[in-house]
Design an enzyme around this catalytic site. Structure first.
Site, short mmCIF file in Angstrom:
data_model
loop_
_atom_site.label_atom_id
_atom_site.label_comp_id
_atom_site.label_asym_id
_atom_site.label_seq_id
_atom_site.Cartn_x
_atom_site.Cartn_y
_atom_site.Cartn_z
CD GLU A 246 48.81 34.87 46.82
OE1 GLU A 246 48.33 34.23 47.74
OE2 GLU A 246 48.64 34.55 45.62
CB CYS B 271 52.25 39.47 37.88
SG CYS B 271 50.49 39.69 38.11
CB CYS C 155 40.38 43.37 44.70
SG CYS C 155 39.84 44.42 43.32
CB CYS D 23 35.61 40.49 38.99
SG CYS D 23 35.90 42.20 38.50
CB CYS E 35 38.68 37.90 40.30
SG CYS E 35 40.25 38.44 40.98
CD GLU F 232 41.03 48.68 38.98
OE1 GLU F 232 40.91 47.56 38.47
OE2 GLU F 232 41.51 49.65 38.37
CB SER G 280 45.67 45.06 34.25
OG SER G 280 44.47 44.38 33.97
CB SER H 201 39.64 43.38 33.19
OG SER H 201 41.00 43.34 33.53
CG HIS I 246 36.51 39.78 31.74
ND1 HIS I 246 37.63 39.15 31.25
CD2 HIS I 246 36.92 40.40 32.87
CE1 HIS I 246 38.65 39.37 32.05
NE2 HIS I 246 38.25 40.14 33.03
CG ASN J 104 43.79 30.77 35.21
OD1 ASN J 104 44.21 29.81 34.57
ND2 ASN J 104 44.19 32.00 34.98
CB CYS K 13 45.05 35.75 35.18
SG CYS K 13 46.16 36.82 34.34
N1 SAH Z 1 41.99 44.82 38.91
C1 SAH Z 1 42.77 44.72 37.71
C2 SAH Z 1 43.91 43.74 37.83
C3 SAH Z 1 43.40 42.39 38.18
S1 SAH Z 1 43.96 40.86 37.66
C4 SAH Z 1 41.88 44.34 36.56
O1 SAH Z 1 40.72 44.01 36.79
O2 SAH Z 1 42.32 44.40 35.42
C5 SAH Z 1 44.49 40.81 36.06
C6 SAH Z 1 43.57 40.10 35.08
O3 SAH Z 1 43.17 38.78 35.47
C7 SAH Z 1 42.29 40.86 34.84
O4 SAH Z 1 42.06 40.94 33.47
C8 SAH Z 1 41.25 39.96 35.48
O5 SAH Z 1 39.97 40.17 34.97
C9 SAH Z 1 41.82 38.61 35.15
N2 SAH Z 1 41.23 37.52 35.94
C10 SAH Z 1 40.66 37.60 37.16
N3 SAH Z 1 40.24 36.40 37.55
C11 SAH Z 1 40.56 35.53 36.56
C12 SAH Z 1 40.41 34.13 36.41
N4 SAH Z 1 39.85 33.38 37.36
N5 SAH Z 1 40.87 33.57 35.27
C13 SAH Z 1 41.46 34.32 34.33
N6 SAH Z 1 41.64 35.64 34.42
C14 SAH Z 1 41.19 36.24 35.53
#
Ligand code: SAH
Length: 363
Positions: A88, A101, A108, A112, A115, A161, A190, A213, A215, A289, A332
């Site tokens: 996507e 994006c 992946c 996480c 995600c 990633e 990212s 990322s 968190h 989200n 995201c």
């Molecule tokens: N693998 C990379 C890119 C992934 S997505 C990374 O981890 O950075 C980009 C961002 O969206 C990351 O910061 C990820 O942690 C965040 N993300 C993932 N799931 C999410 C969710 N459900 N709500 C908000 N942000 C989220």
């Protein structure tokens, strides 16, 4: 494979019977102008017909579905790759810029918890061409829907990633920057925090932005939501980021998805501040989200604002990211290739195979 997997030298071989300026002419047009070679009216008709029939010049993907949200300011494309994998790409228009994006992997492996991409597991790395062609699609799409406005920014925040697929991601960055013509400062990678990848990224010495990322700012909490933290704990991560900051003179940004009752307490903010100050890092707060495999809700907006204020009062630069595309699962962490299941390839997931050696997935 995509026509954007061809190097200039491949074009030279392909067009050996043509005048010597042709390869460069086509190369520039397919990148800078984002046009298919057979549509270049500056080429002789015969050549265009020949190019139209060459399998090497196939597109990397076919568009399965396009959905729009926010009065067409956010569009999500679902692409099927040539081997049946699904990825996507999300295009977002703002008053002053248009950002795409893009995905760097099908699925992946980082797993996480919150995600959607991670919840579905890893399928494979994307090639340079498959990554670059998402940007080409976004340029053409922006031209169709926004007329004279040009795509300005690229963020590696889609599926995958990026620093687990460094060879192709770095190749694609070079292509996006040097050939497509998007400035390095308008490109953001990212990462979940893959330390060897951050070191390679530092050595590249580009002006590309780095977002991490985070968190959670203590190991126990972070490992419970971002499993790769067990492998690269916060001390190692911040050390690599400090080296990055010292070498490149650039500030990193931390991404922090605000999760209700998990990482939105004052103590979380205090721990985050302690990490940010020495790095002069900027913080991007993202309201979490919803995703199918994670029942936790996003923090209430007042809490997000309160958290931002604590950071701000401590002198940490903070912004709250606008939430785009939630209705079309384009926000995201929501990208999961939901329209079609991947047809081929073994699905790998860290939960399915806890003992799997993650080195196999790192490039
Ligand atoms: N693998 C990379 C890119 C992934 S997505 C990374 O981890 O950075 C980009 C961002 O969206 C990351 O910061 C990820 O942690 C965040 N993300 C993932 N799931 C999410 C969710 N459900 N709500 C908000 N942000 C989220």
């Amino acid at each position: 494979m995509s026509l954007y997997d061809l190097q200039l030298t491949d074009w030279q071989k392909l067009l050996a019977d043509q005048p010597s300026f042709r390869p460069k002419q086509i190369w520039q047009s397919i990148h800078e102008r984002a046009l298919r070679p057979e549509l270049l009216t500056s080429l002789p008709k015969e050549l265009r017909e020949k190019l139209a029939g060459l399998p090497e010049l196939n597109s990397a993907f076919k568009l399965l579905h396009l959905s729009a949200d926010d009065r067409h300011l956010t569009e999500k494309a679902i692409f099927e790759l040539n081997d049946g994998q699904v990825i996507e790409t999300v295009l977002m228009h703002y008053a002053d810029r248009s950002t795409v994006c893009i995905s760097s992997q099908a699925g992946c492996a980082m797993n996480c918890a919150f995600c959607a991409t991670g919840q579905r597991g890893f399928y494979r790395h994307l090639s340079i061409g498959e990554i670059a062609e998402q940007v080409i699609w976004a340029i053409s799409r922006t031209r169709i829907t926004r007329g004279s406005k040009r795509l300005s920014n690229v963020v590696f925040m889609g599926m995958g990633e990026p620093l687990a697929n460094t060879r192709n991601v770095f190749g694609a960055i070079r292509r996006i920057n040097e050939d497509i013509g998007i400035g390095a400062r308008h490109i953001t990678v990212s990462t979940v925090g893959i330390v060897p990848g951050i070191k390679l990224f530092t050595d590249l010495g580009l002006q590309v932005n780095l977002a991490v990322s985070l968190h959670a700012a203590n190991n126990q909490k972070r490992s419970s939501i971002v499993p790769i933290n067990n492998r690269y704990p916060i001390e190692q991560l911040t050390k690599a980021l400090q080296e990055y900051a010292n070498t490149t003179n650039r500030r990193i940004s931390f991404e922090w998805a605000m999760m209700d009752g998990i990482n939105d307490f004052e103590n979380d903010a205090r721990q985050l501040i302690a990490l940010c100050i020495p790095l002069q890092a900027h913080v991007n707060l993202i309201p979490l989200n919803p995703t199918p495999g994670w029942p936790t809700k996003g923090s209430p907006f007042e809490k997000v604002v309160g958290f931002a204020n604590i950071l701000d009062n401590a002198g940490v630069a903070v912004s709250i990211r606008e939430n785009r595309g939630t209705n079309i699962d384009a926000a995201c962490g929501q990208l999961a290739g939901t329209l079609a299941e991947s047809k081929t390839g073994e699905r790998l997931s860290l939960t399915n195979s806890a003992r799997m050696n993650i080195d196999a997935l790192l490039d």
